[in-house]
Design a protein around this motif. Structure first.
Motif, mmCIF file in Angstrom:
data_model
loop_
_atom_site.group_PDB
_atom_site.id
_atom_site.type_symbol
_atom_site.label_atom_id
_atom_site.label_comp_id
_atom_site.label_asym_id
_atom_site.label_seq_id
_atom_site.Cartn_x
_atom_site.Cartn_y
_atom_site.Cartn_z
ATOM 1 N N GLN A 187 0.815 -1.210 0.000
ATOM 2 C CA GLN A 187 0.000 0.000 0.000
ATOM 3 C C GLN A 187 0.849 1.261 0.000
ATOM 4 O O GLN A 187 0.350 2.344 -0.334
ATOM 5 C CB GLN A 187 -0.948 -0.001 1.198
ATOM 6 C CG GLN A 187 -0.265 0.054 2.558
ATOM 7 C CD GLN A 187 -1.258 -0.097 3.690
ATOM 8 O OE1 GLN A 187 -2.268 0.604 3.737
ATOM 9 N NE2 GLN A 187 -0.984 -1.016 4.606
ATOM 10 N N HIS A 188 2.128 1.124 0.301
ATOM 11 C CA HIS A 188 3.022 2.284 0.325
ATOM 12 C C HIS A 188 3.846 2.395 -0.961
ATOM 13 O O HIS A 188 4.776 3.206 -1.025
ATOM 14 C CB HIS A 188 3.965 2.185 1.532
ATOM 15 C CG HIS A 188 3.252 2.025 2.839
ATOM 16 N ND1 HIS A 188 2.362 2.965 3.321
ATOM 17 C CD2 HIS A 188 3.276 1.015 3.750
ATOM 18 C CE1 HIS A 188 1.876 2.557 4.487
ATOM 19 N NE2 HIS A 188 2.422 1.368 4.771
ATOM 20 N N HIS A 189 3.502 1.593 -1.968
ATOM 21 C CA HIS A 189 4.255 1.597 -3.224
ATOM 22 C C HIS A 189 3.345 1.966 -4.391
ATOM 23 O O HIS A 189 2.115 1.942 -4.282
ATOM 24 C CB HIS A 189 4.873 0.208 -3.465
ATOM 25 C CG HIS A 189 5.944 -0.128 -2.488
ATOM 26 N ND1 HIS A 189 7.282 0.030 -2.756
ATOM 27 C CD2 HIS A 189 5.876 -0.612 -1.210
ATOM 28 C CE1 HIS A 189 7.992 -0.342 -1.711
ATOM 29 N NE2 HIS A 189 7.162 -0.743 -0.749
ATOM 30 N N VAL A 190 3.986 2.300 -5.514
ATOM 31 C CA VAL A 190 3.243 2.621 -6.734
ATOM 32 C C VAL A 190 2.796 1.320 -7.381
ATOM 33 O O VAL A 190 3.621 0.494 -7.783
ATOM 34 C CB VAL A 190 4.117 3.429 -7.719
ATOM 35 C CG1 VAL A 190 3.356 3.653 -9.027
ATOM 36 C CG2 VAL A 190 4.520 4.767 -7.101
ATOM 37 N N SER A 197 -8.129 -4.935 -17.391
ATOM 38 C CA SER A 197 -8.556 -5.842 -16.320
ATOM 39 C C SER A 197 -7.656 -5.635 -15.102
ATOM 40 O O SER A 197 -6.620 -6.280 -14.973
ATOM 41 C CB SER A 197 -8.493 -7.300 -16.797
ATOM 42 O OG SER A 197 -8.886 -8.182 -15.772
ATOM 43 N N ASP A 198 -8.073 -4.748 -14.224
ATOM 44 C CA ASP A 198 -7.280 -4.458 -13.031
ATOM 45 C C ASP A 198 -7.636 -5.461 -11.941
ATOM 46 O O ASP A 198 -8.750 -5.468 -11.431
ATOM 47 C CB ASP A 198 -7.558 -3.030 -12.559
ATOM 48 C CG ASP A 198 -6.775 -2.699 -11.302
ATOM 49 O OD1 ASP A 198 -5.602 -3.106 -11.221
ATOM 50 O OD2 ASP A 198 -7.340 -2.053 -10.397
ATOM 51 N N SER A 215 -6.278 2.825 -3.825
ATOM 52 C CA SER A 215 -7.178 3.104 -4.944
ATOM 53 C C SER A 215 -6.478 3.804 -6.103
ATOM 54 O O SER A 215 -6.984 3.824 -7.214
ATOM 55 C CB SER A 215 -8.346 3.979 -4.485
ATOM 56 O OG SER A 215 -7.859 5.200 -3.923
ATOM 57 N N GLY A 216 -5.306 4.364 -5.855
ATOM 58 C CA GLY A 216 -4.620 5.128 -6.889
ATOM 59 C C GLY A 216 -3.548 4.339 -7.613
ATOM 60 O O GLY A 216 -3.417 3.126 -7.457
#
Length: 302
Positions: A187-190, A197-198, A215-216
């Motif tokens: 969650q702390h990474h890109v 299809s995510d 979410s980003g």
């Protein structure tokens, strides 16, 4: 019992016009005039007693009766062509028109293309790339490498390529982030996302960390772009492992966790039902499934 057979020139004209969707194109293929095609089709319609086409200004469309007739006539003429060539000893030849995604073409098909060309040197392959939908209506394609396995009216869909997904990144990225130990740490990474299809939320759910999925993150049109971003250390991509086998073997990309999403169908072989007996399509089908079987054997032996 005496056979009830239509005049063969009329049958040829009908099949060519139906397949190509145009009297003009049929005339070009059969080396006659469009009026000759129209005349032969009219003879067939008179013989059968039903309309085969709806005539429009610049093209023709099959009636339901015409479509039903084509599903029988097309394979019969294909079989006749193949049998004639076999008897006279003529090799399979002609053009096979294929469409597939650019990623599949680069990662899977082109590395194996030389095998097909060596095995069938008299078949000319025309390859175009693009995304769905799978559409044979313009008569310009023989085979589509169809994304996933959704049905298409009038087409045969045969799944052949499957894979699960797992987070991967470059060794350099991993070395520069030594604290990346648990799924929650992602969650702390890109996270690089695939618009087609995510599957990130599915992966976090399987990892037991549903709330950790951010979410980003950059969104890419397809997996080729997101994978290239990962190769350039832009972040972490949830990749279909079967599509990056060479990157994994070379070490260019590395899995971060030993957790994969369930295997799903990525690609299917698609062709028109009325072309199910086409010799070229069946040759390609046999070759394709043979390659998949060989890949599976090599994986098990490794």
């Amino acid at each position: 019992m005496k056979r009830k057979l239509p005049p063969f020139p009329a049958l040829r004209a009908f099949e060519a016009a139906a397949r190509l969707g145009s009297f003009k194109s049929a005339a070009s293929e059969l080396c006659v005039t469009p009026s000759a095609i129209s005349h032969q089709v009219s003879l067939l319609e008179t013989y059968i007693g039903k309309s085969m086409f709806v005539r429009q200004s610049n093209r023709v469309e099959l009636t339901p009766d015409g479509q039903h007739y084509l599903t029988s006539v097309g394979p019969i003429l294909d079989d006749l062509d193949a049998s004639t060539r076999a008897v006279i000893g003529e090799p399979q030849q002609g053009q096979l028109r294929l469409k597939m995604t650019e990623w599949f073409a680069k990662r899977w098909f082109i590395p194996r293309l030389s095998n097909f060309l060596c095995t069938y040197p008299d078949i000319d392959v025309k390859i175009e790339t693009g995304l769905p939908p799978t559409d044979f209506r313009n008569g310009e394609l023989d085979i589509v490498i169809h994304w996933e396995d959704a049905p298409v009216p009038g087409a045969v869909i045969e799944p052949f390529f499957t894979s699960g997904r797992t987070p991967v990144c470059t060794p350099q990225y991993l070395a520069s982030h030594p604290s990346l130990k648990r799924p929650h740490d992602l969650q702390h990474h890109v996270l690089l996302r695939d618009e087609t299809s995510d599957g990130w939320q599915e992966w976090f759910d399987l990892a037991g960390a549903p709330q950790a999925c951010p979410s980003g993150g950059p969104v890419f049109a397809h997996c080729e772009l997101s994978t290239n971003a990962a190769l350039n250390n832009a972040g972490i991509v949830l990749s279909y492992t079967a599509l990056i086998d060479d990157f994994l073997k070379s070490g260019a990309l590395r899995p971060i966790f030993d957790l994969h999403t369930p295997v799903r169908t990525l690609y299917s072989l698609a062709y028109e039902q009325c072309q199910s007996n086409s010799s070229h399509i069946m040759i390609f089908r046999e070759w394709l499934f043979g390659q998949v079987l060989q890949d599976s054997s090599n994986t098990l032996a490794a």
